[in-house]
Scaffold this motif. Structure first.
Motif, short mmCIF file in Angstrom:
data_model
loop_
_atom_site.label_atom_id
_atom_site.label_comp_id
_atom_site.label_asym_id
_atom_site.label_seq_id
_atom_site.Cartn_x
_atom_site.Cartn_y
_atom_site.Cartn_z
N THR A 1 -5.31 1.66 0.02
CA THR A 1 -4.71 2.87 0.27
C THR A 1 -3.88 3.30 1.57
O THR A 1 -3.69 4.33 1.79
CB THR A 1 -6.14 3.63 0.31
OG1 THR A 1 -6.79 2.95 1.28
CG2 THR A 1 -6.95 3.85 -0.84
N CYS A 2 -3.84 2.01 2.34
CA CYS A 2 -3.18 2.45 3.50
C CYS A 2 -1.58 2.58 3.68
O CYS A 2 -0.77 1.82 2.90
CB CYS A 2 -3.70 0.97 4.47
SG CYS A 2 -3.24 1.27 6.10
N ILE A 3 -1.10 3.23 4.55
CA ILE A 3 0.24 3.47 4.98
C ILE A 3 0.97 2.13 5.34
O ILE A 3 2.12 2.01 5.16
CB ILE A 3 0.30 4.47 5.96
CG1 ILE A 3 1.85 5.04 6.18
CG2 ILE A 3 -0.30 4.08 7.28
CD1 ILE A 3 1.83 5.97 7.23
N ARG A 4 0.25 1.07 5.92
CA ARG A 4 0.82 0.14 6.44
C ARG A 4 1.63 -0.88 5.30
O ARG A 4 2.19 -1.66 5.31
CB ARG A 4 -0.25 -0.81 7.20
CG ARG A 4 -0.64 0.00 8.26
CD ARG A 4 -2.05 -0.61 8.92
NE ARG A 4 -1.38 -1.97 9.79
CZ ARG A 4 -1.57 -3.18 9.51
NH1 ARG A 4 -2.16 -3.60 8.35
NH2 ARG A 4 -0.98 -4.05 10.13
N ASN A 5 0.87 -0.34 4.03
CA ASN A 5 1.41 -1.19 2.81
C ASN A 5 2.95 -0.66 2.39
O ASN A 5 3.72 -1.56 1.76
CB ASN A 5 0.89 -0.93 1.45
CG ASN A 5 -0.54 -1.42 1.55
OD1 ASN A 5 -0.78 -2.53 1.96
ND2 ASN A 5 -1.63 -0.69 1.33
N VAL A 6 3.53 0.49 3.07
CA VAL A 6 4.95 0.82 2.85
C VAL A 6 5.75 1.10 4.13
O VAL A 6 6.83 1.31 4.05
CB VAL A 6 4.78 1.98 1.99
CG1 VAL A 6 4.23 1.69 0.51
CG2 VAL A 6 4.04 3.16 2.79
N TRP A 7 5.21 0.92 5.10
CA TRP A 7 6.02 1.21 6.24
C TRP A 7 6.89 0.38 6.95
O TRP A 7 6.49 -1.12 6.56
CB TRP A 7 5.04 1.99 7.37
CG TRP A 7 4.28 1.09 8.42
CD1 TRP A 7 4.28 -0.33 8.26
CD2 TRP A 7 3.31 1.52 9.22
NE1 TRP A 7 3.27 -0.74 9.23
CE2 TRP A 7 2.66 0.43 9.83
CE3 TRP A 7 2.70 2.73 9.65
CZ2 TRP A 7 1.63 0.34 10.95
CZ3 TRP A 7 1.92 2.75 10.72
CH2 TRP A 7 1.22 1.60 11.19
N GLY A 8 7.74 0.35 7.73
CA GLY A 8 8.52 -0.62 8.41
C GLY A 8 8.33 -0.76 9.66
O GLY A 8 9.12 -1.47 10.59
N ASP A 9 7.08 -0.02 10.22
CA ASP A 9 7.03 -0.07 11.86
C ASP A 9 6.37 -1.42 11.95
O ASP A 9 5.75 -1.96 11.25
CB ASP A 9 6.07 1.01 12.04
CG ASP A 9 6.72 2.45 11.87
OD1 ASP A 9 7.68 2.50 11.39
OD2 ASP A 9 5.85 3.51 11.98
N PRO A 10 6.33 -1.78 13.31
CA PRO A 10 6.13 -2.95 14.04
C PRO A 10 4.46 -3.26 14.37
O PRO A 10 3.69 -1.96 14.31
CB PRO A 10 6.64 -3.18 15.43
CG PRO A 10 6.89 -2.02 15.65
CD PRO A 10 7.25 -1.11 14.47
N ASP A 11 3.77 -4.21 14.21
CA ASP A 11 2.49 -4.40 14.50
C ASP A 11 2.32 -4.72 16.08
O ASP A 11 3.16 -5.47 16.53
CB ASP A 11 1.89 -5.69 13.83
CG ASP A 11 1.60 -5.44 12.33
OD1 ASP A 11 1.77 -4.20 11.68
OD2 ASP A 11 1.19 -6.50 11.60
N SER B 1 -12.04 12.89 1.81
CA SER B 1 -10.47 12.82 1.68
C SER B 1 -10.10 12.35 0.55
O SER B 1 -10.67 11.30 0.00
CB SER B 1 -9.93 12.26 3.04
OG SER B 1 -8.53 12.50 2.90
N ASN B 2 -9.16 13.05 0.12
CA ASN B 2 -8.27 12.38 -1.04
C ASN B 2 -7.36 11.57 -0.53
O ASN B 2 -6.96 11.44 0.69
CB ASN B 2 -7.49 13.70 -1.73
CG ASN B 2 -8.28 14.35 -2.79
OD1 ASN B 2 -8.87 13.92 -4.00
ND2 ASN B 2 -8.63 15.79 -2.40
N VAL B 3 -6.82 10.68 -1.41
CA VAL B 3 -5.88 9.74 -0.99
C VAL B 3 -4.57 10.29 -0.93
O VAL B 3 -3.93 11.25 -1.63
CB VAL B 3 -6.07 8.42 -2.00
CG1 VAL B 3 -5.26 9.02 -3.33
CG2 VAL B 3 -4.97 7.19 -1.46
N LEU B 4 -3.78 9.81 0.08
CA LEU B 4 -2.19 10.09 0.18
C LEU B 4 -1.44 9.02 -0.44
O LEU B 4 -1.70 8.11 0.04
CB LEU B 4 -1.85 10.33 1.87
CG LEU B 4 -0.33 10.71 1.87
CD1 LEU B 4 -0.26 11.96 1.33
CD2 LEU B 4 -0.03 10.82 3.32
#
Length: 395
Positions: free
Chosen positions: A65-75, A228-231
């Motif tokens: 469910t996580c945003i980290r699957n689609v972003w290009g931001d750094p760790d 919460s619902n999922v985004l």
């Protein structure tokens, strides 16, 4: 209605009672705006109430469910220097009453997180911590209790082990062991804090377990359950969403008893809205909250704090660009908060001067919407925001 009196060509006098009732006696100036022919005064007040801090964008899990699957931001982690500047700047903000360590990374993955919490507690400010619970070992639990962290929210997206593992790719038993270890530490140290909360992202695959979630909360002595619902960041998640356009019955779940010392209280259950509606409000603006990213960037809310794509309520794919109003490494948080853009943005959001894009006949062909913009109002646009609909919730 109080009357403003013009003294001369450069002076407009406002009644003392009007100023005092709105705490405007503390300011030296306002931003002047015009909206639909009306004059609007935007007071420049350093009235930040809640500060969300993102210690890291790294995480020990890869949840579906996580945003980290689609972003290009750094760790990356917040540096000592950036946090030191934030700490000093919070000292100058008289209304800050709570700092929330959370974000789209796992706060306990930051090796200095306990030092950061201790520094905020040293200012006498309440601290909340959001976590997946897997890194909550015995020593960390003891430190959280000793420092007086008053809220700990742990994500539990399944009551059955297989369901939890399907969402988070980890073992539910490890999370429950962490919570029990925390409760044992609280008993040993004779403390009611931190109060435990559970966050549950509801999906088609786990909604049948929701009625049993409160029973689990009771066994874990959790004081609050936030659902919460999922985004939907991916097509896979769109197949799991439960909300939509049409009104539908609310989710069903019951309350539960919570032991607080010698007393028994009743647990608080917060459920999301399940359909798109006319009422729109931003809890971030309403709570006078601000989000500080790992790099010191200042964003007005979670929805605008990273670069990512997601699907709106009608399935339209949108690209969100991080909306930074400043950076605490370059200027003070108070200065950013009282800047013209930030003050006007909060005013626009309070009155919600944005179109309702999901209801527009041109929504499927609008290239503005694709980039999270609207045909009128402030940009970036909050027109499709599921947080403003209470469909998506956060602690």
């Amino acid at each position: 209605m109080p009357k403003a009196r013009r003294i001369d060509s450069r002076t407009l006098e406002l009644p003392d009672g009007f100023l005092e009732s709105r705490h405007l006696d503390r300011i030296s100036d306002c931003w002047l705006d015009e909206r639909d022919g009306d004059l609007v005064l935007h007071p420049r007040l350093p009235d930040v109430h809640k500060v969300y801090v993102e210690p890291t964008t790294r995480c020990n899990l890869t949840c579906r469910t996580c945003i980290r699957n689609v972003w290009g931001d750094p760790d990356a982690d917040m540096s000592k220097g950036t946090f030191g500047k934030l700490l000093e700047q919070i000292r100058t903000l008289p209304d800050v009453s709570r700092v929330v360590f959370t974000g789209f990374g796992e706060p306990l993955a930051h090796r200095h997180i306990l030092d950061m919490i201790a520094a905020i507690r040293g200012l006498g400010i309440a601290v909340s911590l959001g976590s997946n619970g897997l890194l909550l070992d015995a020593d960390t639990a003891r430190e959280l209790v000793r420092m007086g962290v008053d809220r700990l929210v742990i994500s539990v997206d399944g009551v059955e082990p297989a369901t939890y593992e399907g969402v988070r790719g980890a073992m539910l038993s490890q999370v429950l062991d962490s919570i029990r270890r925390l409760n044992e530490t609280k008993r040993e140290m004779d403390s009611l804090l931190p109060a435990l909360g559970i966050e549950f992202v509801v999906l088609k695959s786990n909604v049948n377990e929701l009625p049993r979630l409160t029973a689990l909360a009771s066994r874990l002595n959790a004081a609050r359950v936030l659902v919460s619902n999922v985004l939907c960041y991916t097509e896979d998640m769109r197949e799991q969403m439960l909300y939509g356009y049409e009104p539908q019955p609310s989710l069903l779940a019951s309350g539960w008893p919570v032991r607080t010392g010698a007393w028994i209280t009743w647990g608080t259950l917060e459920l999301p809205r399940m359909h798109w509606g006319a009422e729109r409000r931003c809890r971030f603006v309403q709570d006078r909250a601000v989000v500080i990213g790992w790099d010191g960037s200042v964003a007005p809310c979670y929805a605008l704090s990273h670069n990512y794509a997601y699907y709106a309520v009608d399935g339209f794919r949108k690209q969100v660009t991080r909306y930074s109003l400043g950076n605490i490494n370059n200027e003070s948080l108070a200065s950013v908060w009282m800047s013209e853009d930030y003050v006007r943005f909060r005013s626009q959001v309070r009155s919600f001067e944005f179109p309702s894009c999901p209801n527009c006949d041109l929504r499927d062909s609008c290239d503005l919407r694709q980039n999270n913009e609207g045909c009128w109002g402030w940009n970036p646009s909050c027109a499709d925001c599921l947080w403003a609909q209470d469909i998506v919730r956060c602690p």
